[in-house]
Design a protein around this motif. Structure first.
Motif, PDB file in Angstrom:
ATOM      1  N   GLY A 154      -2.108  16.913 -19.259  1.00  6.97           N
ATOM      2  CA  GLY A 154      -1.658  17.361 -17.939  1.00  6.97           C
ATOM      3  C   GLY A 154      -0.261  17.949 -17.988  1.00  6.97           C
ATOM      4  O   GLY A 154       0.015  18.983 -17.362  1.00  6.97           O
ATOM      5  N   VAL A 155       0.628  17.296 -18.747  1.00  5.56           N
ATOM      6  CA  VAL A 155       2.006  17.807 -18.860  1.00  5.56           C
ATOM      7  C   VAL A 155       1.978  19.217 -19.473  1.00  5.56           C
ATOM      8  O   VAL A 155       2.600  20.154 -18.950  1.00  5.56           O
ATOM      9  N   ILE A 156       1.223  19.357 -20.565  1.00  5.83           N
ATOM     10  CA  ILE A 156       1.146  20.667 -21.220  1.00  5.83           C
ATOM     11  C   ILE A 156       0.500  21.694 -20.280  1.00  5.83           C
ATOM     12  O   ILE A 156       0.973  22.828 -20.149  1.00  5.83           O
ATOM     13  N   ALA A 157      -0.572  21.271 -19.611  1.00  7.35           N
ATOM     14  CA  ALA A 157      -1.265  22.186 -18.686  1.00  7.35           C
ATOM     15  C   ALA A 157      -0.345  22.592 -17.543  1.00  7.35           C
ATOM     16  O   ALA A 157      -0.324  23.750 -17.122  1.00  7.35           O
ATOM     17  N   GLY A 158       0.426  21.633 -17.035  1.00  7.22           N
ATOM     18  CA  GLY A 158       1.332  21.915 -15.934  1.00  7.22           C
ATOM     19  C   GLY A 158       2.363  22.974 -16.313  1.00  7.22           C
ATOM     20  O   GLY A 158       2.707  23.845 -15.513  1.00  7.22           O
ATOM     21  N   HIS A 159       2.847  22.916 -17.546  1.00  8.22           N
ATOM     22  CA  HIS A 159       3.791  23.934 -18.006  1.00  8.22           C
ATOM     23  C   HIS A 159       3.102  25.276 -18.223  1.00  8.22           C
ATOM     24  O   HIS A 159       3.688  26.327 -18.017  1.00  8.22           O
ATOM     25  N   ALA A 160       1.849  25.237 -18.676  1.00  9.28           N
ATOM     26  CA  ALA A 160       1.169  26.482 -19.053  1.00  9.28           C
ATOM     27  C   ALA A 160       0.623  27.244 -17.854  1.00  9.28           C
ATOM     28  O   ALA A 160       0.462  28.464 -17.911  1.00  9.28           O
ATOM     29  N   SER A 161       0.306  26.524 -16.766  1.00  9.03           N
ATOM     30  CA  SER A 161      -0.365  27.182 -15.644  1.00  9.03           C
ATOM     31  C   SER A 161       0.585  28.096 -14.878  1.00  9.03           C
ATOM     32  O   SER A 161       1.702  27.709 -14.560  1.00  9.03           O
ATOM     33  N   LYS A 162       0.100  29.305 -14.585  1.00  6.12           N
ATOM     34  CA  LYS A 162       0.882  30.217 -13.752  1.00  6.12           C
ATOM     35  C   LYS A 162       0.413  30.142 -12.311  1.00  6.12           C
ATOM     36  O   LYS A 162       1.164  30.400 -11.381  1.00  6.12           O
ATOM     37  N   SER A 163      -0.870  29.808 -12.094  1.00  3.41           N
ATOM     38  CA  SER A 163      -1.419  29.777 -10.738  1.00  3.41           C
ATOM     39  C   SER A 163      -1.217  28.419 -10.067  1.00  3.41           C
ATOM     40  O   SER A 163      -1.535  28.263  -8.896  1.00  3.41           O
ATOM     41  N   ALA A 183      -5.017  10.746 -14.375  1.00  2.00           N
ATOM     42  CA  ALA A 183      -3.900  10.808 -15.323  1.00  2.00           C
ATOM     43  C   ALA A 183      -3.523  12.258 -15.613  1.00  2.00           C
ATOM     44  O   ALA A 183      -2.337  12.613 -15.640  1.00  2.00           O
ATOM     45  N   PHE A 184      -4.534  13.093 -15.802  1.00  2.00           N
ATOM     46  CA  PHE A 184      -4.298  14.514 -16.065  1.00  2.00           C
ATOM     47  C   PHE A 184      -3.500  15.134 -14.911  1.00  2.00           C
ATOM     48  O   PHE A 184      -2.512  15.839 -15.119  1.00  2.00           O
ATOM     49  N   THR A 185      -3.932  14.829 -13.684  1.00  2.22           N
ATOM     50  CA  THR A 185      -3.274  15.381 -12.507  1.00  2.22           C
ATOM     51  C   THR A 185      -1.843  14.856 -12.371  1.00  2.22           C
ATOM     52  O   THR A 185      -0.915  15.616 -12.074  1.00  2.22           O
ATOM     53  N   LEU A 186      -1.656  13.551 -12.596  1.00  2.00           N
ATOM     54  CA  LEU A 186      -0.310  12.982 -12.494  1.00  2.00           C
ATOM     55  C   LEU A 186       0.620  13.616 -13.528  1.00  2.00           C
ATOM     56  O   LEU A 186       1.786  13.901 -13.232  1.00  2.00           O
ATOM     57  N   GLY A 187       0.095  13.845 -14.737  1.00  2.00           N
ATOM     58  CA  GLY A 187       0.906  14.486 -15.775  1.00  2.00           C
ATOM     59  C   GLY A 187       1.337  15.880 -15.363  1.00  2.00           C
ATOM     60  O   GLY A 187       2.500  16.265 -15.501  1.00  2.00           O
ATOM     61  N   ALA A 188       0.396  16.630 -14.803  1.00  4.46           N
ATOM     62  CA  ALA A 188       0.707  18.002 -14.389  1.00  4.46           C
ATOM     63  C   ALA A 188       1.685  18.008 -13.227  1.00  4.46           C
ATOM     64  O   ALA A 188       2.599  18.822 -13.161  1.00  4.46           O
ATOM     65  N   GLY A 222      -9.214  31.212  -9.569  1.00  6.21           N
ATOM     66  CA  GLY A 222      -7.840  31.382 -10.044  1.00  6.21           C
ATOM     67  C   GLY A 222      -7.335  30.227 -10.894  1.00  6.21           C
ATOM     68  O   GLY A 222      -6.156  30.163 -11.228  1.00  6.21           O
ATOM     69  N   ILE A 223      -8.220  29.303 -11.243  1.00  5.52           N
ATOM     70  CA  ILE A 223      -7.811  28.203 -12.115  1.00  5.52           C
ATOM     71  C   ILE A 223      -7.553  28.756 -13.512  1.00  5.52           C
ATOM     72  O   ILE A 223      -8.358  29.536 -14.033  1.00  5.52           O
ATOM     73  N   ASP A 224      -6.394  28.384 -14.100  1.00  2.00           N
ATOM     74  CA  ASP A 224      -6.091  29.007 -15.395  1.00  2.00           C
ATOM     75  C   ASP A 224      -5.949  28.030 -16.556  1.00  2.00           C
ATOM     76  O   ASP A 224      -5.788  28.457 -17.688  1.00  2.00           O
ATOM     77  N   VAL A 225      -6.010  26.709 -16.289  1.00  2.00           N
ATOM     78  CA  VAL A 225      -6.074  25.764 -17.404  1.00  2.00           C
ATOM     79  C   VAL A 225      -7.203  24.768 -17.129  1.00  2.00           C
ATOM     80  O   VAL A 225      -7.311  24.231 -16.022  1.00  2.00           O
TER      81      VAL A 225
END
Lengths: 372, 306
Positions: A154-163, A183-188, A222-225
């Motif tokens: 989630g942390v990595i996805a949160g950084h990578a997502s532009k949308s 957990a994924f959502t909390l990380g992002a 528009g989901i990008d990760v």
């Protein structure tokens, strides 16, 4: 013991049913510390599915190399009466004294029923919630806190997502799946609280066409990760990459399928719990009924970062990972609301990874778009 | 839900109709041809799975997607040939043989397909028909598998051929009255075997579409009963190739509704949405049945009409 149960395994093995393992099983007093042991593994899908079943089968292959251990395996065993027949077949025909039924739905009622008929055989179920007093002592469950690795996803996805929109394709809303989504959502959202995760439930563990359809529908929004909790993530990884989106893997590393699109992933390391349970069985120690562990116990691991992961993201995730490895990071720390606005973990309350409450999770946290 | 969200769902369903519906189309056309000649081949589920595996394997080994497509068709034809020949023996029931072929095909495919789950094979190219739109969703929906237009052309060809050509008449005659065909000196079994084999080849193209385009890889859950649904679609389409096309699109679209609704945030009843294609079949069959006549359009030699 039900003698007239028919199973493919029994049929195939009937010719060799007088193997050494069967003899030892018949004479339990011969068993000692380094006694040869026959161990059975049951998988719900194909062993080489690039996912959950493969993660178990790879660890089973390591077990197979241990001295004095005989491994029997059966794949594609449905979560029905069929698994009872397969387990009974491994016990009666192959002389297995330790079974690893690896799919969630095997636990209740199937494993419990076979365990009641075979009190001398040990059963180590993957993922179930073994409860003292409620379930027999010859059964048990093991699992890994893979939500830690999903938090890092989630942390990595949160950084990578532009949308600021992430997608999670899941099979069924059981507690472990919900815990991963949360957990994924909390990380992002630790990266950017504006981020949302849209979840799609396909309804079953392996539905390739539906998984591809889900990935396409999410990409249209528009989901990008993407990440997932299905048995074989291959289709989702490939479909997302074809749509030019990024992916965080699950179960095993799918980096080879889409090297450019693959960010990181949450992987199992089942050999650690297998060793604990097998060592106990061979040395005659009591059956470990409740085995759990996370990153720091080497039950789970993360995939190497892909080329698309930026330096800032690596730093952030590595920082969190170091705290997890030191046992100083709690994912589910209040106040946490569910996606209807209800407080599910009040302020000041922290559920550590071992908290039993987390194993019966039945909500989606704030920021998740979807219903159970 | 906003108007935009409804529009998104609609686009996803239209896109899904083509993506998910293409295998349905080929299998139902193959079955339509077989049934027109008077035999039911329930084994097309096995044909679909075996051809998906063979197509993927051949494309991977040869690194050419078209060799893969051809091999998928040939594998389908070969398995259908077993059905055709077995059913030509006296007192052999085509439905029972079909179930045998289904189990044989899936078993063989699972066994031979073990090493094919990990590799990636070249993919069937797509036609980008959505270039006129700025919307990524529309462009994705209109990115069409090149096999799909082929299937549409095939449906039209079969529809025309059944009515207007000599071989079409022959197939229909064998399917409607074996006695009349024998009286004319036609080999009933010969025509039926040919129709079954051709049907198997066509269904095999559906398998290629599954493993080489969408979802585009081989695994054991790939078909999950789509071949059987396609057999039911033929009855639903009243043995008309063009109606098979419509039915395949309808079912493809219905399969896409569940994920599409969840992607715009309508969750909850996904098991219900996922059951939609099946509920739809039941509903239409109930609405279209009549107590006064048997299934209209059914070849008279078929088990269902006799």
């Amino acid at each position: 013991m039900v003698r007239n149960d028919w199973s493919r395994r029994r049929w195939i093995k009937s010719a060799t049913s007088l193997g050494a393992g069967a003899l030892v099983e018949g004479w339990p007093w011969l068993a000692h510390a380094d006694a040869p042991i026959t161990i059975g593994f049951l998988y719900v899908g194909a062993r080489d599915d690039y996912g959950y079943n493969q993660s178990h089968a790879e660890a089973a292959a390591v077990v197979r190399k241990m001295a004095g251990v005989k491994v029997v395996e059966e794949e594609n065993v449905p979560e029905t009466q069929a698994v009872q027949k397969s387990m009974q077949g491994m016990i009666s025909q192959d002389g297995a004294t330790l079974l690893f039924p690896t799919s969630f739905g095997y636990f209740d009622p199937h494993m419990l029923a076979v365990a009641a008929r075979n009190p001398d055989v040990r059963f180590a179920h993957c993922g179930g919630l073994w409860t003292e007093g409620k379930h027999p002592k010859n059964t048990g469950s093991f699992f890994g806190y893979i939500d830690e690795a999903q938090y890092l996803n989630g942390v990595i996805a949160g950084h990578a997502s532009k949308s600021h929109k992430l997608g999670f394709i899941a099979a069924k809303p059981i507690p472990q799946v919900l815990r991963n989504i949360n957990a994924f959502t909390l990380g992002a959202r630790a990266v950017d609280p504006k981020i949302t995760t849209t979840v799609i439930f396909t309804g079953d563990w392996s539905m390739p066409v539906k998984e591809a359809e889900a990935a396409n529908s999410l990409a249209d929004q528009g989901i990008d990760v993407f990440t997932m909790h299905v048995d074989g993530p291959k289709v989702i990884v490939e479909t997302a990459a074809k749509r030019g989106k990024m992916v965080c893997g699950y179960h095993a590393s799918q980096a080879r399928l889409a090297p450019q699109a693959y960010l990181t992933g949450a992987e199992w390391n089942w050999i650690t719990p297998y060793r604990i349970i097998i060592d106990a069985a061979r040395s005659g120690k009591p059956h470990p009924n409740f085995v759990r562990g996370g990153l720091k116990d080497a039950f789970v691991k993360t995939s190497a970062y892909g080329p698309a992961v930026a330096e800032a993201a690596r730093k952030h995730a590595d920082g969190v990972k170091a705290r997890m490895l030191a046992g100083k990071f709690d994912i589910f720390s209040g106040e946490i609301k569910d996606n209807n606005g209800k407080v599910v973990i009040p302020k000041g309350t922290t559920h550590q990874q071992t908290a039993i409450e987390l194993e019966s999770m039945n909500y989606l946290v704030e920021g998740v778009i979807g219903k159970i | 839900m906003s108007a935009q969200a409804w529009l998104d769902v609609l686009i996803a369903v239209i896109g899904g109709a083509v993506r998910v519906g293409t295998p349905f189309l080929f299998v139902s056309l193959g079955e339509c041809l077989t049934e027109k000649a008077g035999r039911i081949n329930l084994g097309l589920e096995g044909v679909l799975v075996l051809s998906a595996m063979s197509g993927f394997g051949a494309a991977w080994l040869s690194d050419s997607v078209w060799i893969g497509v051809l091999c998928a068709g040939l594998a389908g034809a070969a398995l259908a040939l077993v059905h055709g020949v077995a059913c030509s023996l006296p007192r052999v029931n085509d439905v029972a043989v079909g179930i045998g072929i289904m189990l044989l095909g899936t078993g063989l495919a699972f066994h031979l397909g073990k090493p094919l789950m990990e590799p990636q094979a070249p993919q069937i190219p797509s036609l980008a028909l959505g270039g006129w739109s700025n919307s990524a969703a529309v462009q994705a929906a209109l990115r069409i598998n090149v096999l799909f237009p082929l299937g549409v052309a095939l449906a039209a060809l079969l529809q025309w051929g059944f009515a207007n050509t000599r071989w079409g008449l022959l197939v229909r005659m064998v399917g409607d009255s074996a006695d009349a065909a024998r009286a004319l000196g036609t080999s009933v079994n010969g025509v039926r075997i040919a129709a079954t084999v051709a049907g198997g080849f066509i269904a095999g193209l559906g398998g290629a579409s599954l493993s080489l385009y969408y979802p585009g890889s081989w695994n054991e859950g790939l078909s999950s009963g789509q071949g059987l649904i396609a057999v039911a679609l033929v009855i639903f389409a009243r043995w008309s190739p063009l109606r098979c096309l419509a039915a395949a699109l309808l079912f493809g679209g219905a399969g896409a509704i569940g994920p599409a609704l969840q992607s715009v945030g309508v969750g909850g009843a996904y098991y219900l949405f996922n059951a939609l294609p099946y509920a739809l079949t039941l509903l239409i069959l109930v609405l279209s049945c009549s107590p006064t006549r048997s299934a209209r359009g059914a070849p008279l030699e078929l088990g269902v009409s006799r």
